[in-house]
Design an enzyme around this catalytic site. Structure first.
Site, PDB file in Angstrom:
ATOM      1  N   ASP A 124      -1.784  -0.869   5.718  1.00  9.84           N
ATOM      2  CA  ASP A 124      -2.127  -0.457   7.069  1.00  9.84           C
ATOM      3  C   ASP A 124      -3.595  -0.166   7.253  1.00  9.84           C
ATOM      4  O   ASP A 124      -4.043   0.015   8.366  1.00  9.84           O
ATOM      5  CB  ASP A 124      -1.312   0.774   7.465  1.00  9.84           C
ATOM      6  CG  ASP A 124      -1.757   1.993   6.703  1.00  9.84           C
ATOM      7  OD1 ASP A 124      -2.168   1.827   5.540  1.00  9.84           O
ATOM      8  OD2 ASP A 124      -1.690   3.106   7.237  1.00  9.84           O
ATOM      9  N   THR A 183      -2.311   1.145  -4.723  1.00  9.12           N
ATOM     10  CA  THR A 183      -2.835   2.195  -3.869  1.00  9.12           C
ATOM     11  C   THR A 183      -4.173   2.667  -4.390  1.00  9.12           C
ATOM     12  O   THR A 183      -4.470   2.571  -5.575  1.00  9.12           O
ATOM     13  CB  THR A 183      -1.842   3.372  -3.797  1.00  9.12           C
ATOM     14  OG1 THR A 183      -2.465   4.421  -3.088  1.00  9.12           O
ATOM     15  CG2 THR A 183      -1.452   3.843  -5.166  1.00  9.12           C
ATOM     16  N   THR A 224      -0.148   4.843   1.182  1.00  7.82           N
ATOM     17  CA  THR A 224      -0.344   5.768   2.282  1.00  7.82           C
ATOM     18  C   THR A 224      -0.218   5.053   3.619  1.00  7.82           C
ATOM     19  O   THR A 224      -0.857   4.033   3.835  1.00  7.82           O
ATOM     20  CB  THR A 224      -1.740   6.392   2.209  1.00  7.82           C
ATOM     21  OG1 THR A 224      -1.962   6.748   0.860  1.00  7.82           O
ATOM     22  CG2 THR A 224      -1.844   7.579   3.103  1.00  7.82           C
ATOM     23  N   ASP A 274      -4.800   5.625  -4.238  1.00 11.73           N
ATOM     24  CA  ASP A 274      -4.503   7.025  -4.462  1.00 11.73           C
ATOM     25  C   ASP A 274      -4.456   7.373  -5.935  1.00 11.73           C
ATOM     26  O   ASP A 274      -4.538   6.515  -6.793  1.00 11.73           O
ATOM     27  CB  ASP A 274      -3.153   7.336  -3.819  1.00 11.73           C
ATOM     28  CG  ASP A 274      -3.204   8.662  -3.120  1.00 11.73           C
ATOM     29  OD1 ASP A 274      -4.067   9.476  -3.495  1.00 11.73           O
ATOM     30  OD2 ASP A 274      -2.393   8.876  -2.216  1.00 11.73           O
ATOM     31  N   ASP A 282       0.867  -1.157   0.000  1.00 16.63           N
ATOM     32  CA  ASP A 282       0.000   0.000   0.000  1.00 16.63           C
ATOM     33  C   ASP A 282       0.915   1.221   0.000  1.00 16.63           C
ATOM     34  O   ASP A 282       2.116   1.092   0.232  1.00 16.63           O
ATOM     35  CB  ASP A 282      -0.859  -0.040   1.269  1.00 16.63           C
ATOM     36  CG  ASP A 282      -1.790   1.128   1.347  1.00 16.63           C
ATOM     37  OD1 ASP A 282      -2.262   1.553   0.282  1.00 16.63           O
ATOM     38  OD2 ASP A 282      -2.039   1.616   2.454  1.00 16.63           O
ATOM     39  N   ARG A 297       6.124  17.115  -3.708  1.00 12.11           N
ATOM     40  CA  ARG A 297       4.830  17.324  -4.363  1.00 12.11           C
ATOM     41  C   ARG A 297       4.659  18.803  -4.572  1.00 12.11           C
ATOM     42  O   ARG A 297       4.779  19.575  -3.631  1.00 12.11           O
ATOM     43  CB  ARG A 297       3.702  16.806  -3.489  1.00 12.11           C
ATOM     44  CG  ARG A 297       3.942  15.435  -2.952  1.00 12.11           C
ATOM     45  CD  ARG A 297       3.006  15.139  -1.819  1.00 12.11           C
ATOM     46  NE  ARG A 297       1.621  15.040  -2.276  1.00 12.11           N
ATOM     47  CZ  ARG A 297       0.800  14.098  -1.810  1.00 12.11           C
ATOM     48  NH1 ARG A 297       1.197  13.240  -0.930  1.00 12.11           N
ATOM     49  NH2 ARG A 297      -0.431  14.054  -2.229  1.00 12.11           N
ATOM     50  N   GLU A 346      -3.006  20.547   2.439  1.00 14.31           N
ATOM     51  CA  GLU A 346      -3.525  21.873   2.733  1.00 14.31           C
ATOM     52  C   GLU A 346      -3.110  22.325   4.110  1.00 14.31           C
ATOM     53  O   GLU A 346      -2.718  23.472   4.314  1.00 14.31           O
ATOM     54  CB  GLU A 346      -5.039  21.862   2.640  1.00 14.31           C
ATOM     55  CG  GLU A 346      -5.523  21.961   1.229  1.00 14.31           C
ATOM     56  CD  GLU A 346      -6.846  22.678   1.142  1.00 14.31           C
ATOM     57  OE1 GLU A 346      -7.690  22.378   1.987  1.00 14.31           O
ATOM     58  OE2 GLU A 346      -7.008  23.513   0.250  1.00 14.31           O
TER      59      GLU A 346
END
Lengths: 1495, 353
Positions: free
Chosen positions: A908, A720, A444, A722, A442, A640, A543
């Site tokens: 996880d 993932t 994240t 994601d 995975d 990123r 953010e």
């Protein structure tokens, strides 16, 4: 973020837009073909439960209890389970019978039981009763004890969970009860930070609009908050406890199921029905956050809850060796039967003689020889049953347990910050850890820490990185001046700080202001402990990092209301009026805020992907250039990035825009699209501010670990949920991907597979084809997403849908943006490149001999799957994004199925559970929170990097140990027990045992156990450090080198040899001897042979153990002691007196061993067994010595020395955008609609409620949405088809085009593809148009359009966009028309005038150059070309050429007609643009005309 | 968060050599330096041992006579013929004459050997009752089921000693006569019939049942002898210490052989003039031929053997040691060659690297 589809809480706010959950529902549920994966069961379950048959009435236990379920026979039980959870298997009474039943379900135990039963028949009882009985009892007791301990643990944890307190509404007040008292229909009150006890319908909360924030870490491992909302009706009505108590609503919904993010039901109350969906549901295991109190109605309790349903039944995992062991036992058993039968045959012949002639033998009443032989057969079976190594199972059990404990004990796998040691939850998989070939990880929380840190920024072209710690050891916190500074920030930059505090630079100011204003972060209520500290609640960690950074630099975001944001700017509090929030989504890749500042002017602040922002810039100058460079360097550091831009908006323009925004936002249909268009108009002509770089912190040592694992020939795949950008970014950060890799994406994969398919052509040799197709030098990686996988693997099953389906089906896919197109372009380029690489081999093997028809009978889907897995397994890295849990499991299962390798899945979150369960080994990461994965895993680690140690050290050791143990055990058993067979030849095949019964019984239990146990527990061939230094050593395990049939045969042969020596040497010696007392008697003979065997075996174990410790010496000594003691005990007078029959070997050993010649016999036996083997091994090793060296080097060489092909180098590619932003849609809505904010007046929510509450007839949202949805789907479909038309007409159409791929025009077609995608790329801000052309002709129109449009001032583009919705909904106008009208109507801006109106003169080329640069984003590559002409080796220009060709048409586009050949213009231009390329090889020209010809 | 060494986490594993699998260890690598000397030394030692064994075995003299009585093999054939097919066979005597040219070095042991006799047959081997033989009165009355069909006599009396082994007790008897002078009288050489069984067998394992009124016969009252026995067990010998279950012939016989060919000790010669061995002269062995073996193609042999420290004559052991020893040395040389050859290569490889 594990952004699995189906987690759609937010979307329910917008009924017009089908959230993912709904979409998920309509989508086919994963592939069904993998029968073994139990997906079919899921499907069946879903079908079964589709009806709404689950009725729950609030506060009415009596009502709920009336529902019965048919139980066993006519006994009925309550339908609704209570909230009690029993995971324990046994209770006090059931333990013994159940456990015995469980144990005797194992074939081997049953076999032994059978033998023991047989043994009790005196006629065939060849062994004393205790010989098998004692070990079996030991085995049973040991196993039962283990079960008992496990079960007690389960009981304990059950009790803890069941006794957790919660507040239940009893009568008219809430009272503290335990979880187990909870029933369906109860109303529960939950406080902040409490855990949800069952699946609840949220009724109300103290938050505005009855919002309730939950943390789902226990369920999916994500730590960011999600919100749930109560239905409006209950929110309004249930305002007090009294109301709650009188609440009589009835929830009608589906039966309990395992779909975590799906819920459909409705609430019936006071005669009306209100729809419910998963956004109203609090799942068991969530944690209430940020919400003081909330109330819920229990819908599913106990085992009916989603999370419990999801736990599923864990099927028993067995290791390869386990399988082999079992096969071996069966094999042994079969051979025993054969041997017994053979010996019985011997008896048959002998019996006639014995019966007739040997008068001294007792005659028995057996009627016939046949009957006697039958009995003898069983007698032999019993006699030889000791060869089936029962003790092996006991000892193996201990060994597995011991190795697991060593894993638990390893300090180097202990993670101090969390106080988490590694834990082996499953104790039977250790050896498999040494054989892992694939790791599915995975992302994240597994590879990354899920912590975002603000790392760098680039403001106005100046890069600010963190100050070197060493250079400026910060004496004091540099943020002391700022009371709101968050002390935890590690980003210090004195220069920047100065610039900020100086407040001179407007750009710097705007940069930080943007970060403080443009976001969806919410401020948590004042923390009671530290009132001056703000706590931000962000939907995405990115953010939060950005806003916190701004806060540290003095731009403190203080508060927000529905329409304002308060920011403390360097001490000055400013309140911005929010005019619009343009939310982020995965297609827009940006978010903007339109604010009116205190001075009254209006600003638009935008942050988003570099690709998106740069297309919308007003000008491109030096700053943009340097920012691009900064972005490139950020990308290199795998940060990123986000680009920031802003612009000032005229009041007039705003007013006009506002109107359209208003119109769009009240549209009933297609609103999202309309809004999107409106946003698009506003976000133009931006002024670049800079870029931010956020580090998605990898866990410690992840890249090193992956590197190390790779060296151990372990493939790491990242699966993932994601987004692709994020995943690829992490891929680079972990060094899974590198710049010199050829990254295959979907289209290429399809192409290759088609080619494979084609060349395969229903014959075979396909595998070979693939093998050849990939030159070993090319490092490849694969990036796919879940959708694609579904299609790829489903496509042939569910025929027609397959290829029509778009590859990338996002919700808003039709409005695909230039960024995407750019990727297409890149893909196409690489595709062409690849074709050249692969074309030849493919062609050559396509005609390969059609041999090997074995697999030809496979169904197409099987072959397709196999092809895909073959391809993927040839890649250095595979990244699969946007994968649902099911897809993750599917991939694992696919690899398992077709590669027959050991797979390990590590993750996880709950979304990894499926994959963890599917993989051979599941590793759960114990994060800060989130126990789902851990609870379903076989091993628990705290950090990803511990995997290295787990596999390379513990796994390798375990494997080695178990293998050595098994090999030795087989040897040992045969060496000692085969003697019985040889003896049968001398005892008239009468099944006379040679050994004493007690020796047999204790031999495996005591005399030889300890050394064997030592091998299994402590043996090390190399130290842990060395194992980690030389990951190559791991390969032996993957190849099954230590335990395979060869090894088994070897062990068998060795054992046979030993037994032969022991028996016959003794026999010959005894036969020949007469002594003072006869040594030829049975007991002496038995003792001599037994002792010889025991000693030979022990010497062998001494020789094979490579790791001698005190314990080993102790083990050997103890074994001898056991022998001595037990012999003394069983052979002494007292025992004999007790039972002369049982202990008949009275003083046998003492008598025998007191004779020196017998000792000499034993010595001879042992040396004869040992020395030749020792010599053989030594010589073998001496001869083999040079070889292992090569073997060790070989793989590493392969890995290291692979030189990337020059044209695959980084230079040949454009800068990789490292944009990644984990944000979820919906929060902006939440804010602007004011749902989440306290100051919100009720009006808004009421309006909302009106919007939400559907008419009564409608049962569910999905129904309501269906018309819209179907419309949208059809639209999607249309778009897709168009999209396909382009892409697949050349590359993905099967048979027809691909067969031609082996001829020259393949190349041309791929060039063509280049061109096509180029135009897509060129067309910038139009969303849909480039997609709509199907033929090649409009290329130039597109191009001119795009160039025309690029610099427009927005009023003009408004006219354009206004037309667009129409065209979208009706039929798309011919691109040509629209383009023409456009270019005619456009006033031509200064600089670009020439570009538009006339062919580009050479003088203008620079201007053009810059234009193309900024719009194409491919300049860094060119730039590098320019900078380093010496790199222009042959392949490079080759590759660049298509690009060059593509860039040029714009200059001709305007003036030219459609028919003008494309490559006319480029040539002069190219010459000047890239002067250094004058030495371009002539074959360039040869290639150029190809696309032309095609046209 | 700071974690000092003292503030250990609650779950932190112990950092000990055992738990971390770092126990001090010796990793034996059998290099040429160890292996070659080992093989040479072992080889030499074995050869030495083998030589010793071989010579001591050669020093042992053995005299063997097959008195089975196959036709044309001496005077026992008459008895063999006579006993054919009758059970119990009639008593028959025959003799074996031999002469010793020189002293037969003592102590001399007399063995009998049976071939093709399956004392190790399972049915035969289990057909005994150790409890009965250890003198338990209860077992005397109630023999174990394993003894069937020799558990109870036809009259229903318990058989003592029960079982097939006892029933098939070897009942040939021998007496040795020495003729000192040619044509002189034969003098009986005293055969010591005691001390031929394992001490533990004779003293521990085999016990007579408690005497009744001082009489062994009364103790055995109510039992029947095995069918093949001409007389009851308490009359096996006139010597009260050597009768009943503790009769040494019986005890020796009851210790079953491992293989179908076996020797059993019959007597030792160590008394009187024969302590040093059998002096030269002519000898006669009178054989009471009772035991039928020809039905199953068995052979009966009589063996006079002297013994050494290593027991009886056993050339095989010495030869085996010699062979193994030489093989060790041979292997040592092979290994030497291999090591020299490949060691060089390896060195070269390393040099190249």
């Amino acid at each position: 973020m594990g952004d699995t589809p189906g987690r759609g809480g937010a979307q329910r706010r917008r009924p017009h837009n089908p959230g993912r959950s709904e979409k998920y529902e309509l989508r086919p549920e994963g592939p069904t073909g993998m029968g073994s994966l139990a997906y079919r069961e899921d499907l069946e379950e879903e079908e079964k439960n589709s009806g709404f048959t689950w009725e729950v009435k609030a506060n009415s236990r009596a009502y709920n209890n009336q529902f019965k379920e048919k139980g066993f026979l006519c006994w009925q039980r309550r339908k609704y389970k209570t909230n009690v959870i029993h995971t324990a298997k046994y209770n006090v009474f059931s333990f013994v019978p159940l456990n015995l039943y469980e144990q005797f379900r194992q074939v081997s135990n049953l076999y032994f039981l059978l033998i023991i039963v047989l043994q009790s028949i005196p006629e065939i009882s060849t062994l004393p009763w205790f010989t098998l009985f004692v070990p079996l009892v030991c085995l049973l007791v040991i196993r039962a004890t283990r079960e008992l301990v496990d079960d007690i643990g389960r009981h304990r944890s059950d009790r803890i969970i069941n006794n957790r307190p919660c507040q239940i509404l009893v009568g008219r007040s809430f009272q503290w009860r335990k979880w187990k008292h909870l029933c369906v229909g109860d109303v529960v009150c939950l406080r902040r930070d409490s855990i949800v006890p069952a699946d609840l319908l949220l009724l109300a909360s103290t938050e505005p609009s009855s919002l309730c924030y939950v943390e789902t870490a226990d369920i999916d491992g994500e730590t960011n908050l999600k919100f749930r909302q109560a239905p409006m009706i209950t929110h309004r009505e249930l305002t007090s406890v009294r109301n709650m108590a009188s609440f009589q609503g009835k929830v009608v919904c589906e039966e309990p199921n395992s779909r975590m993010h799906h819920f459909v039901g409705c609430l019936e109350w006071t005669g009306k029905k209100y729809p419910l969906d998963s956004g109203n549901i609090l799942l068991r295991g969530c944690k209430i956050r940020n919400t003081d109190t909330c109330y819920g109605l229990v819908i599913y309790a106990g085992f009916d809850t989603k999370i419990m349903k999801n736990c599923g039944t864990t099927h028993l995992k067995r290791t390869k060796i386990d399988h082999m062991m079992n096969r071996l036992v069966v094999l042994i058993f079969l051979s025993l039967i054969v041997i017994s039968a053979g010996l019985t045959l011997g008896f048959w012949y002998k019996a006639k003689e014995l019966k007739g002639k040997h008068h001294y033998l007792p005659t028995n009443d057996m009627p016939s020889v046949a009957a006697e032989s039958f009995l003898i057969f069983w007698g032999f079976l019993i006699l030889l049953s000791v060869i089936v190594p029962m003790a092996m199972f006991i000892i193996a059990e201990f060994i597995y347990l011991g190795n697991s404990i060593f894993i638990n004990w390893d300090v180097q796998m202990y993670y101090e910050p969390h106080d988490t040691p590694a834990k082996a939850r499953s104790t039977s998989l250790n050896d498999q850890l040494g054989q892992v070939e694939y790791i599915f990880s995975d992302k994240t929380g597994t590879l990354t820490q899920n912590i975002m840190t603000f790392k760098k920024c680039c403001i106005n072209g100046v890069i600010y990185g963190p100050d070197e710690e060493r250079k400026t050891p910060h004496k004091e916190n540099p943020y002391l001046w700022n009371t709101f500074a968050n002390g935890k920030s590690f980003f210090h930059n004195a220069g920047l700080l100065q610039a900020v505090r100086g407040n001179q630079d407007a750009m710097v100011r705007e940069f930080w202001r943007l970060l403080a204003v443009c976001h969806t972060v919410m401020v948590q209520d004042k923390n009671s402990e530290r009132p001056d500290q703000l706590v931000y609640q962000a939907a995405s960690p990115d953010e939060e990092a950005l806003v916190t950074a701004a806060r540290n630099f003095g731009y403190v975001f203080l508060a927000r209301t529905q329409d304002s944001i308060t920011v403390l700017e360097l001490g000055e509090e400013r309140k911005y009026q929010v005019l619009a929030m343009m939310d982020f989504n995965s297609v827009r890749k940006r978010m903007s805020v339109l604010v009116r500042n205190p001075e009254g002017s209006i600003y638009l602040y935008t942050k988003g992907a570099d690709t998106v922002i740069f297309e919308r810039l007003h000008v491109t100058g030096e700053v943009e250039w340097t920012t691009e460079e900064a972005l490139a360097s950020f990308a290199e550091q795998t940060l990123r990035t986000l680009c920031l831009a802003y612009k000032e908006v005229d009041e007039d323009a705003y007013q006009e825009w506002r109107q359209r925004h208003q119109e769009a936002s009240i549209l009933l249909q297609n609103r999202a699209h309309a809004l999107h268009q409106v946003y698009e108009e506003m976000e133009q002509n931006l002024q670049l501010l800079g870029a931010t770089a956020i580090e998605d912190r990898l866990q410690d040592g992840v890249p090193e670990t992956i590197q190390c694992l790779k060296q151990g020939n372990i493939k790491v795949w990242v699966l993932t949920g994601d987004k692709q950008e994020t995943a690829v970014n992490i891929g680079f950060a972990c060094r899974l991907l590198s710049e010199d890799m050829l990254i295959l994406e979907e289209k290429e994969i399809i192409r290759i597979l088609e080619a494979y398919w084609e060349s395969n052509n229903n014959l075979l040799g396909g595998e070979q084809c693939l093998k050849n197709a990939f030159l070993p030098q090319v490092k490849m990686a694969m990036v796919i997403n879940g959708e694609f996988l579904d299609q790829l693997l489903l496509s042939l099953r569910k025929e027609p849908r397959a290829l029509v389906h778009s590859v990338n089906t996002d919700v808003e896919e039709p409005w695909q943006e230039p960024g995407e197109q750019r990727t297409d372009f890149l893909q196409a380029r690489r595709l062409s490149l690849m074709w050249r690489t692969l074309g030849m081999p493919l062609r050559s093997t396509g005609l390969a001999p059609q041999a090997k028809t074995a697999r030809a009978r496979e169904s197409p889907e099987v072959r397709r799957e196999r092809a895909f897995v073959d391809l993927a397994s040839r890649c250095q890295a595979v990244i699969c994004c946007r994968a649902t849990p099911k897809q993750k499991a599917l991939i694992v299962a696919l690899v398992k199925k077709y590669q027959h390798v050991v797979t390990l899945a590590i993750g996880d979150g709950a979304n990894d559970v499926n994959m963890i369960k599917t993989a051979d080994i599941g590793v759960g990461l114990a994060g800060k929170e989130g126990m789902q994965a851990v609870q379903n895993s076989d091993f628990v680690l705290a950090q990803f990097c511990f995997l290295q140690r787990l596999l390379l050290v513990h796994g390798r050791w375990s494997y080695l140990r178990v293998c050595k143990f098994l090999r030795y055990f087989i040897y040992k058993t045969l060496a000692s027990m085969m003697v019985q067979v040889w003896f049968a030849f001398y005892s008239g095949f009468s099944a006379q045992p040679l050994y004493e019964g007690w020796f047999l019984a204790l031999f495996n239990l005591l005399y030889t156990t300890l050394p064997v146990l030592y091998i299994g527990l402590f043996e090390q061939d190399v130290s842990a450090e060395r194992s980690l230094e030389l990951p190559e050593l791991y390969i032996a395990g993957q190849k099954d080198e230590f335990f395979n049939y060869g090894v088994i045969l070897q062990a068998i042969a060795h054992g046979m040899a030993t037994s032969l020596v022991n028996f016959f040497m003794t026999l010959w010696i005894c036969q020949d001897s007469g002594g003072p007392v006869i040594s030829g008697d049975y007991q002496s003979f038995a003792v001599v042979v037994a002792l010889s065997s025991l000693l030979s075996i022990t010497v062998e174990v001494i020789l094979i153990i490579k790791y001698w410790t005190v314990l080993f010496v102790l083990a050997i000594v103890l074994s001898f002691c056991f022998y001595v003691v037990m012999t003394a005990l069983t052979q002494n007078f007292w025992s004999f007196q007790m039972s002369p029959k049982t202990f008949s070997f009275l003083y046998a050993d003492r008598n025998v061993l007191s004779q020196p010649p017998i000792l000499l016999v034993i010595l001879l036996n042992v040396s004869l067994n040992t020395l030749p083997v020792l010599a053989f091994r030594l010589i073998h090793r001496a001869l083999k010595k040079p070889r292992p060296k090569e073997e060790v080097e070989a793989p590493s060489e392969e890995i290291i020395t692979v030189e990337p092909m020059p044209y695959l180098r980084r230079e040949s590619r454009t800068r990789r955008s490292s944009y990644a932003f984990s944000h979820r849609e919906g929060y902006a809505d939440l804010i602007t609609q004011g749902t989440s904010l306290r100051k919100t007046p009720g009006v808004n929510s009421d309006m909302l409620a009106d919007q939400k509450i559907p008419s009564d007839e409608e049962l569910s949202l999905s129904i309501k949405e269906s018309p819209w949805f179907s419309r949208k789907m059809s639209f999607l479909g249309r778009k897709r088809r168009q999209h396909r038309g382009k892409v697949s007409s050349e590359d993905t159409q099967p048979a027809t085009t691909m067969s031609s791929s082996f001829t020259a025009d393949v190349q041309s077609s791929s060039y063509l593809d280049n061109q096509v995608s180029l135009t897509r790329n060129v067309a910038p801000s139009t969303n849909w148009k480039p997609r709509s052309f199907q033929e090649n002709l409009p290329i130039k129109q597109e191009r001119s359009l795009s160039y025309g449009q690029w610099p427009y001032s927005h009023p003009k583009s408004l006219t354009l966009t206004r037309k667009r919705p129409l065209s979208l909904q009706e039929m798309p106008p011919s691109p040509r028309e629209s383009q023409l009208s456009l270019s005619e109507s456009q006033p031509t801006p200064l600089g670009q005038l020439s570009l538009e109106s006339q062919p580009a003169p050479l003088e203008e080329k620079k201007a053009f150059w810059s234009v193309s640069r900024s719009s194409w984003k491919i300049w860094p590559f060119w730039q590098k070309e320019l900078k380093s002409p010496k790199e222009g080796t042959a392949p490079l220009p080759n590759e660049t050429h298509p690009t060059l060709v593509e860039t040029t048409p714009p200059s001709t586009g305007e003036s030219s007609t459609d028919e003008q050949p494309m490559e006319v213009a480029p040539l002069p231009l190219e010459g000047q643009l890239v002067p250094s390329e004058s030495q371009v090889p002539p074959d360039l020209g040869g290639q150029l005309p190809l696309p032309h010809k095609e046209q | 968060m700071t974690w000092s060494a003292a503030a250990r986490g609650a779950h932190q594993p112990d950092n000990t050599a055992f738990t971390q699998q770092r126990l001090p260890a010796w990793q034996p690598l059998l290099s040429a330096g160890i292996a070659l000397p080992l093989f040479f030394c072992a080889g030499l030692a074995f050869i030495g041992l083998g030589l010793g064994l071989y010579y001591s075995s050669n020093g042992i003299t053995e005299l063997e006579y097959d008195y089975t009585g196959n036709p044309g093999t001496g005077n026992c054939s008459v008895c063999a013929e006579a006993g054919q097919g009758r059970a119990p066979p009639p008593t028959c005597s025959c003799a074996w004459y031999f002469s010793l040219p020189e002293l037969f070095q003592g102590p001399v042991y007399l063995y009998y050997e049976l071939t093709n006799f399956y004392q190790n047959n399972r049915r035969y081997g289990v057909s005994r009752d150790d409890e009965q033989l250890s003198g338990l009165p209860s077992a005397l009355r109630q023999p174990a089921n394993e003894c069937a069909p020799y558990q109870f006599s036809a009259a229903g009396l318990p058989i003592a000693p029960c079982g097939a082994i006892a029933n098939s007790l070897f009942n040939d008897s021998f007496s040795l006569w020495h003729q000192r002078q040619p044509d002189g009288p034969y003098v009986e050489v005293q055969l010591d019939r005691t001390g031929i069984a394992w001490w533990t067998d004779y003293h521990v394992k085999f016990r007579n049942p408690p005497l009744v009124n001082g009489s062994l016969a009364l103790a055995f009252q109510g039992t029947a002898p095995p069918p093949n026995w001409p007389r009851p067990v308490y009359e096996l010998s006139s010597d009260p210490n050597n009768t009943g279950f503790t009769n040494q012939d019986f005890v020796v016989w009851m210790r079953t052989a491992a293989l179908p060919t076996f020797r059993k000790l019959y007597a030792r010669i160590r008394q009187g003039n024969y302590t040093a061995g059998l002096p030269r002269g002519a000898y006669r062995v009178n054989i009471t031929y009772n035991y039928p073996v020809r039905s199953f193609d068995g052979h009966k042999r009589l063996i006079f053997s002297s013994i050494s420290w290593m027991g009886g004559k056993n050339p095989f052991l010495g030869i085996a040691y010699l062979v193994v020893g030489s093989l060790c040395i041979l292997t040592g040389f092979v290994m030497l060659v291999v090591y020299i050859r490949y060691q060089d290569q390896n060195d070269e490889d390393e040099d190249e690297q």
